[in-house]
Design a protein around this motif. Structure first.
Motif, PDB file in Angstrom:
ATOM      1  N   GLU A  65     -11.349  63.567  43.841  1.00  0.00           N
ATOM      2  CA  GLU A  65     -11.886  64.499  44.828  1.00  0.00           C
ATOM      3  C   GLU A  65     -11.278  64.283  46.214  1.00  0.00           C
ATOM      4  O   GLU A  65     -11.228  65.213  47.020  1.00  0.00           O
ATOM      5  N   SER A  66     -10.839  63.049  46.491  1.00  0.00           N
ATOM      6  CA  SER A  66     -10.278  62.732  47.812  1.00  0.00           C
ATOM      7  C   SER A  66      -8.754  62.751  47.800  1.00  0.00           C
ATOM      8  O   SER A  66      -8.121  62.229  48.725  1.00  0.00           O
ATOM      9  N   GLU A  67      -8.172  63.321  46.766  1.00  0.00           N
ATOM     10  CA  GLU A  67      -6.711  63.425  46.655  1.00  0.00           C
ATOM     11  C   GLU A  67      -6.049  62.044  46.727  1.00  0.00           C
ATOM     12  O   GLU A  67      -4.972  61.880  47.285  1.00  0.00           O
ATOM     13  N   GLY A  68      -6.738  61.046  46.150  1.00  0.00           N
ATOM     14  CA  GLY A  68      -6.176  59.707  46.080  1.00  0.00           C
ATOM     15  C   GLY A  68      -6.361  58.858  47.320  1.00  0.00           C
ATOM     16  O   GLY A  68      -5.883  57.717  47.362  1.00  0.00           O
ATOM     17  N   ALA A  69      -7.057  59.366  48.336  1.00  0.00           N
ATOM     18  CA  ALA A  69      -7.264  58.574  49.550  1.00  0.00           C
ATOM     19  C   ALA A  69      -8.182  57.391  49.276  1.00  0.00           C
ATOM     20  O   ALA A  69      -8.030  56.319  49.880  1.00  0.00           O
ATOM     21  N   PHE A  70      -9.148  57.576  48.376  1.00  0.00           N
ATOM     22  CA  PHE A  70      -9.947  56.447  47.921  1.00  0.00           C
ATOM     23  C   PHE A  70      -9.376  55.978  46.592  1.00  0.00           C
ATOM     24  O   PHE A  70      -9.236  56.761  45.653  1.00  0.00           O
ATOM     25  N   GLU A  71      -9.037  54.702  46.510  1.00  0.00           N
ATOM     26  CA  GLU A  71      -8.346  54.192  45.338  1.00  0.00           C
ATOM     27  C   GLU A  71      -8.734  52.736  45.079  1.00  0.00           C
ATOM     28  O   GLU A  71      -8.655  51.897  45.971  1.00  0.00           O
ATOM     29  N   ILE A  72      -9.189  52.457  43.843  1.00  0.00           N
ATOM     30  CA  ILE A  72      -9.574  51.084  43.503  1.00  0.00           C
ATOM     31  C   ILE A  72      -8.429  50.307  42.859  1.00  0.00           C
ATOM     32  O   ILE A  72      -8.578  49.121  42.579  1.00  0.00           O
ATOM     33  N   GLY A  73      -7.283  50.950  42.656  1.00  0.00           N
ATOM     34  CA  GLY A  73      -6.153  50.270  42.027  1.00  0.00           C
ATOM     35  C   GLY A  73      -5.241  49.572  43.018  1.00  0.00           C
ATOM     36  O   GLY A  73      -4.059  49.367  42.721  1.00  0.00           O
ATOM     37  N   VAL A  74      -5.771  49.196  44.188  1.00  0.00           N
ATOM     38  CA  VAL A  74      -4.950  48.574  45.235  1.00  0.00           C
ATOM     39  C   VAL A  74      -5.194  47.068  45.321  1.00  0.00           C
ATOM     40  O   VAL A  74      -4.850  46.441  46.314  1.00  0.00           O
ATOM     41  N   GLY A  75      -5.759  46.475  44.270  1.00  0.00           N
ATOM     42  CA  GLY A  75      -6.099  45.066  44.319  1.00  0.00           C
ATOM     43  C   GLY A  75      -4.919  44.148  44.598  1.00  0.00           C
ATOM     44  O   GLY A  75      -5.035  43.166  45.342  1.00  0.00           O
ATOM     45  N   ALA A  76      -3.770  44.452  44.014  1.00  0.00           N
ATOM     46  CA  ALA A  76      -2.585  43.613  44.237  1.00  0.00           C
ATOM     47  C   ALA A  76      -2.148  43.674  45.695  1.00  0.00           C
ATOM     48  O   ALA A  76      -1.734  42.658  46.275  1.00  0.00           O
ATOM     49  N   LEU A  77      -2.271  44.845  46.297  1.00  0.00           N
ATOM     50  CA  LEU A  77      -1.898  45.013  47.702  1.00  0.00           C
ATOM     51  C   LEU A  77      -2.893  44.291  48.608  1.00  0.00           C
ATOM     52  O   LEU A  77      -2.497  43.615  49.570  1.00  0.00           O
ATOM     53  N   VAL A  78      -4.174  44.423  48.302  1.00  0.00           N
ATOM     54  CA  VAL A  78      -5.215  43.736  49.074  1.00  0.00           C
ATOM     55  C   VAL A  78      -4.986  42.225  49.047  1.00  0.00           C
ATOM     56  O   VAL A  78      -5.044  41.545  50.074  1.00  0.00           O
ATOM     57  N   SER A  79      -4.714  41.716  47.866  1.00  0.00           N
ATOM     58  CA  SER A  79      -4.479  40.282  47.708  1.00  0.00           C
ATOM     59  C   SER A  79      -3.220  39.830  48.440  1.00  0.00           C
ATOM     60  O   SER A  79      -3.213  38.802  49.126  1.00  0.00           O
ATOM     61  N   ALA A  80      -2.143  40.600  48.323  1.00  0.00           N
ATOM     62  CA  ALA A  80      -0.878  40.240  48.967  1.00  0.00           C
ATOM     63  C   ALA A  80      -1.003  40.191  50.482  1.00  0.00           C
ATOM     64  O   ALA A  80      -0.305  39.417  51.152  1.00  0.00           O
ATOM     65  N   CYS A  81      -1.910  41.003  51.026  1.00  0.00           N
ATOM     66  CA  CYS A  81      -2.109  41.041  52.476  1.00  0.00           C
ATOM     67  C   CYS A  81      -3.038  39.938  52.978  1.00  0.00           C
ATOM     68  O   CYS A  81      -3.257  39.815  54.187  1.00  0.00           O
ATOM     69  N   GLY A  82      -3.602  39.149  52.055  1.00  0.00           N
ATOM     70  CA  GLY A  82      -4.428  38.021  52.464  1.00  0.00           C
ATOM     71  C   GLY A  82      -5.905  38.309  52.572  1.00  0.00           C
ATOM     72  O   GLY A  82      -6.645  37.541  53.198  1.00  0.00           O
ATOM     73  N   PHE A  83      -6.382  39.387  51.945  1.00  0.00           N
ATOM     74  CA  PHE A  83      -7.801  39.710  52.000  1.00  0.00           C
ATOM     75  C   PHE A  83      -8.549  39.300  50.738  1.00  0.00           C
ATOM     76  O   PHE A  83      -9.707  39.673  50.566  1.00  0.00           O
ATOM     77  N   GLY A  84      -7.914  38.562  49.862  1.00  0.00           N
ATOM     78  CA  GLY A  84      -8.550  38.070  48.653  1.00  0.00           C
ATOM     79  C   GLY A  84      -8.553  36.559  48.623  1.00  0.00           C
ATOM     80  O   GLY A  84      -8.209  35.893  49.606  1.00  0.00           O
ATOM     81  N   PRO A  85      -8.918  35.970  47.491  1.00  0.00           N
ATOM     82  CA  PRO A  85      -8.975  34.512  47.383  1.00  0.00           C
ATOM     83  C   PRO A  85      -7.608  33.834  47.352  1.00  0.00           C
ATOM     84  O   PRO A  85      -7.507  32.641  47.616  1.00  0.00           O
ATOM     85  N   GLU A  86      -6.539  34.581  47.032  1.00  0.00           N
ATOM     86  CA  GLU A  86      -5.207  33.982  46.971  1.00  0.00           C
ATOM     87  C   GLU A  86      -4.528  34.022  48.338  1.00  0.00           C
ATOM     88  O   GLU A  86      -4.908  34.779  49.212  1.00  0.00           O
TER      89      GLU A  86
END
Length: 307
Positions: free
Chosen positions: A92-113
Motif C-alpha cells: 500500500e505504501s509503494e515499498g516505503a515501508f519494508e521489513i526486508g531491510v534487516g541486513a542494512l539495519v545491521s550493517a549500519c550498526g543498529f543491531g546486535p552486530e
C-alpha cells in the motif's frame, strides 16, 4: 459527568520491555486486582519480544531469518499477523515501508552486530520473498532475506497492552512504549487524554506541542533518538528501501494517528521515507492524520494532514 465516571480511580503501571519501558495509565473502579493486570501486561509485551526481537537469537523472527530457503516454518499467530500486515502495508505504501531491510539495519550498526565497512545495498522486498500461509500458520522464504520488525512490532505491542486492559472491561486508558501510544475513552473528569509531541532534537527532551486525544493511537518516526555517524554523515535508524541506504531527509519526524498503533507505527515510517510532499499526498489518499516536522534552518516547521 456521571456518578459512575466520578467513582473511577486512577491507576498507573509500568514495566521493562524492548530495551525501554511500557506504561499504562487507566481509570477503573476501586478494588481492581492490579497484580493480575500487571502480570498480564508484562506477559503481553514479553510475548512480542520473544517472537519479534532481532536482539534475541532464539526469537521466532530470528529463527525465520536463519531458516533455509524453501523451508516452511511454523510461526505463532501474533507474528503471523504482524508479518501479513507488514507485507500489506509495504504494498500500500509503494515499498516505503519494508521489513526486508534487516541486513542494512545491521550493517549500519543498529543491531546486535558490529557495523560493516560496506553496506549491502538495496535488498529484495519481503512481499516478493515471503510465502505466508495463515491457514496453516507457516511461512517460508524463497530467497535469503533478513527481516526486521522494529518499525511495526512496538506499535503492535502497544495494541496488545490495550487488548489486555479491554479484556478486563477497562475502557479508559493510555498505554505507551516510548513514543507509541494508544488511548481509549476519557479521563475520570471527562477530559480527553493530553499527549505531548516531542521536539525532534538530538540528545534533548523538549515539548513541541500537545494533542488532546480519545479512542486513537499515535506513533512517531524520527531521526533524533537513534542515530549514527558514518564518514562524516549523520543518519538515523530509518532505512530507505528504494535506495538501499540510510534515509537522508529534510524531515525531522512524522507522527501518524489512526485506530491501530501497529498501523500508525508502520505508516509513520513509510511517510518519513516519502518526505513531506509525497508523504502528505499519500496520507490524504489513505485518510491518515499526520504531523510532519521539518527542519528549516535552526527552526522547526509543521505540516499537518487531516487534523
Amino acid at each position: 459527568m456521571s456518578t459512575e465516571t466520578q467513582a473511577l480511580q486512577r491507576y498507573s503501571l509500568s514495566g521493562a520491555t524492548m530495551g525501554t519501558r511500557y506504561s499504562a495509565v487507566l481509570y477503573a473502579a476501586a478494588g481492581l486486582n492490579l497484580q493480575v493486570i500487571r502480570t498480564e501486561l508484562q506477559q503481553a509485551v514479553d510475548q512480542v519480544d520473544q517472537q519479534m526481537s532481532t536482539w534475541n537469537p532464539q526469537s521466532d523472527l530470528m529463527q525465520l531469518n536463519a531458516a533455509s530457503c524453501g523451508q516452511w516454518l511454523s510461526v505463532p499467530d501474533e507474528l503471523m499477523w504482524v508479518l501479513s500486515s507488514a507485507v500489506r502495508i509495504s504494498a500500500e505504501s509503494e515499498g516505503a515501508f519494508e521489513i526486508g531491510v534487516g541486513a542494512l539495519v545491521s550493517a549500519c550498526g543498529f543491531g546486535p552486530e558490529k557495523p560493516l565497512s560496506a553496506l549491502p545495498g538495496k535488498q529484495p522486498s519481503a512481499r516478493e520473498v515471503l510465502d505466508i500461509d495463515p491457514g496453516n500458520g507457516r511461512v517460508r522464504k524463497q530467497m535469503p532475506i533478513t527481516l526486521d520488525l522494529n518499525g511495526i512490532a512496538k506499535g503492535f505491542a502497544v495494541d496488545q497492552l490495550a487488548r489486555c486492559l479491554e479484556r478486563h472491561g477497562i475502557t479508559s486508558y493510555l498505554v505507551s512504549i516510548d513514543g507509541e501510544m494508544r488511548v481509549s475513552g476519557v479521563k475520570a473528569d471527562g477530559s480527553e487524554w493530553c499527549v505531548a509531541l516531542e521536539k525532534p532534537i538530538k540528545g534533548q527532551r523538549e515539548v513541541l506541542g500537545s494533542l488532546a486525544l480519545s479512542n486513537t493511537s499515535i506513533a512517531t518516526s524520527g531521526d533524533y533518538r537513534h542515530w549514527r555517524e558514518r564518514e562524516g554523515t549523520v543518519f538515523s535508524h530509518t532505512m530507505n528501501p528504494h535506495t538501499g541506504a540510510p534515509l537522508l531527509s529534510e524531515l525531522a519526524s512524522v507522527s501518524v494517528l489512526c485506530t491501530s498503533c501497529m498501523y500508525a507505527d508502520a505508516w509513520a515510517t513509510a511517510l518519513m521515507v516519502f518526505g513531506v510532499a509525497r508523504g502528505a499526498q499519500l496520507a490524504k489518499a489513505k485518510r491518515l492524520s499526520a504531523i510532519f516536522v521539518l527542519r528549516d534552518g535552526d527552526a522547526l516547521r509543521e505540516v499537518t494532514v487531516g487534523l
